[in-house]
Design an enzyme around this catalytic site. Structure first.
Site, mmCIF file in Angstrom:
data_model
loop_
_atom_site.group_PDB
_atom_site.id
_atom_site.type_symbol
_atom_site.label_atom_id
_atom_site.label_comp_id
_atom_site.label_asym_id
_atom_site.label_seq_id
_atom_site.Cartn_x
_atom_site.Cartn_y
_atom_site.Cartn_z
ATOM 1 N N HIS A 88 1.091 -1.113 0.452
ATOM 2 C CA HIS A 88 -0.061 -0.067 -0.113
ATOM 3 C C HIS A 88 0.958 1.183 -0.166
ATOM 4 O O HIS A 88 1.066 1.818 0.816
ATOM 5 C CB HIS A 88 -1.032 -0.249 1.051
ATOM 6 C CG HIS A 88 -1.993 0.932 1.377
ATOM 7 N ND1 HIS A 88 -3.255 1.057 1.842
ATOM 8 C CD2 HIS A 88 -2.183 2.230 1.099
ATOM 9 C CE1 HIS A 88 -3.830 2.196 1.318
ATOM 10 N NE2 HIS A 88 -3.214 3.190 1.306
ATOM 11 N N GLU A 148 -10.401 3.806 7.854
ATOM 12 C CA GLU A 148 -9.279 5.024 8.092
ATOM 13 C C GLU A 148 -9.718 6.356 8.746
ATOM 14 O O GLU A 148 -9.875 6.802 9.716
ATOM 15 C CB GLU A 148 -8.301 5.086 6.504
ATOM 16 C CG GLU A 148 -7.493 6.847 7.059
ATOM 17 C CD GLU A 148 -6.927 6.875 5.296
ATOM 18 O OE1 GLU A 148 -7.448 7.189 4.443
ATOM 19 O OE2 GLU A 148 -5.498 7.548 5.663
HETATM 20 N N1 LIG Z 1 -4.504 7.655 3.034
HETATM 21 C C1 LIG Z 1 -4.934 8.268 1.964
HETATM 22 N N2 LIG Z 1 -6.268 7.944 2.410
HETATM 23 C C2 LIG Z 1 -7.448 7.642 0.937
HETATM 24 N N3 LIG Z 1 -6.980 8.121 0.182
HETATM 25 C C3 LIG Z 1 -5.610 8.280 -0.430
HETATM 26 N N4 LIG Z 1 -4.790 8.766 -1.487
HETATM 27 C C4 LIG Z 1 -4.042 9.119 -1.447
HETATM 28 N N5 LIG Z 1 -2.989 8.607 0.287
HETATM 29 C C5 LIG Z 1 -5.020 7.967 0.543
HETATM 30 ZN ZN LIG Z 2 -4.148 4.887 1.312
#
Ligand SMILES: Nc1ncnc2[nH]cnc12
Ligand SMILES: [Zn+2]
EC number: 3.5.4.2
Length: 322
Positions: free
Chosen positions: A11, A192
């Site tokens: 990732h 997240e």
């Molecule tokens: N941490 C992240 N969360 C969501 N979209 C992203 N695009 C780039 N980084 C990201």
């Molecule tokens: Zn990401």
């Protein structure tokens, strides 16, 4: 230090891997004023929304196939020097369209960078095409159709990134159906910036083998048990979560709790220089601050290879290199 440990990453957003020094070189090349974007060698943002704006401004400094080749080669070469044998970079054909070179040239450039890094160092790389949540459903379906048609050997997976608090997972169900039918591996940013409901929706609607982040599943014990039981792999990015204020510090990060609950976890850097981290720093933090033993960290690396979106021969070769 974890320099002695082999590493693997599932990732990392490729534009998010551009070091500020490279972004400055690009800005000079194209005569772009970066005041307010880079200060004292660091990217400037204060919250997730500003981070996304900053990310897009940095992405706009990469404008040709060659620029993207340099970016991928630079990142993967640096990873390899830290003992990394495998990396999946998250790529966004929408950026290729935004800068005007088109998605094909964008992917060609990145693929050339991956090939150059592999030739120099042996690191294996793959590309995960991402749709961008805040661009909405139609753009997502267009990109999914593009990903399904673009039969490139290094394009092996599909993701959804962007502003998790906009739209619902259900809005992207068709895009994921297209990607699944095309045989792409499926992962999705969830848990997240939004909580357990977002992760549950992702599992119910997308049925991915992996979740990008997924760490806020910790807010719901039943959901954690489900993730463990289903063997869904979490691409955790502790440094990113802390930089974005999702958790207050490594001591408060749920990586260990998730692992202890039986979830399959991996270590990743997300957008390393934006979050003042790197894959090797994530490994170092896991070792020195979170207290994982080398054997426990090696198990996470093995999980990453087991969950990688690669053909079985490549997986066997990578496992033999651990
Ligand atoms: N941490 C992240 N969360 C969501 N979209 C992203 N695009 C780039 N980084 C990201
Ligand atoms: Zn990401």
């Amino acid at each position: 230090m974890t320099l002695h440990l082999k590493k693997a990453e599932l990732h990392c957003h490729i534009e998010g891997a551009a070091p500020p020094s490279l972004a400055l070189t690009q800005a000079e090349k194209y005569g772009v004023d970066v005041s307010g974007l880079i200060e004292d060698g660091s990217y400037v943002w204060t919250d997730f929304s500003e981070f996304i704006v900053c990310y897009d401004r940095v992405a706009s400094l990469f404008r040709t196939e060659e620029d993207y080749a340099v970016l991928a080669e630079t990142y993967l070469t640096e990873l390899s020097a830290a003992g990394t044998i495998y990396s999946e970079i998250i790529v966004s054909p929408d950026h290729g369209n935004t800068i005007g070179i088109g998605a094909d040239a964008y992917l060609r450039g990145l693929a050339a960078g991956i090939a150059a890094a592999r030739a120099k160092t042996g690191i294996e790389g793959r590309m995960i095409i991402t749709i961008i949540r805040h661009l909405g459903r139609e753009a997502a379906e267009r990109t999914a159709l593009y990903a399904a048609r673009r039969d490139h050997p290094l394009v092996t997976g599909f993701n959804l990134a962007g502003e998790e608090r906009m739209y619902r997972v259900a809005d992207f169900a068709r895009a994921y159906d297209i990607a699944r039918d095309a045989g792409l591996g499926l992962t999705i940013h969830a848990g997240e910036m939004a909580g357990a409901d977002s992760v549950r929706d992702a599992l119910d609607i997308v049925r991915p083998s992996r979740i990008s982040h997924g760490v806020r599943a910790i807010e719901d014990a039943d959901l954690v048990r489900r993730i463990a039981a289903e063997g869904v792999v979490l691409e955790t990015c502790p440094g990113s979560n802390i930089a974005l204020g999702v958790f207050t510090g490594f001591h408060a990060h749920p990586l260990r709790a998730l692992r202890d609950a039986g979830c399959r976890v991996t270590l990743n850097a997300d957008d390393p220089p934006f979050f003042h981290t790197s894959l090797s720093q994530e490994y170092d933090m896991a070792s020195e601050v979170m207290g994982f033993a080398d054997a426990e960290i090696n198990a996470m690396t093995r999980t990453a290879i087991e969950a990688a979106f690669v053909d079985e021969d490549t997986r066997a070769t990578l496992l033999s290199r651990l």
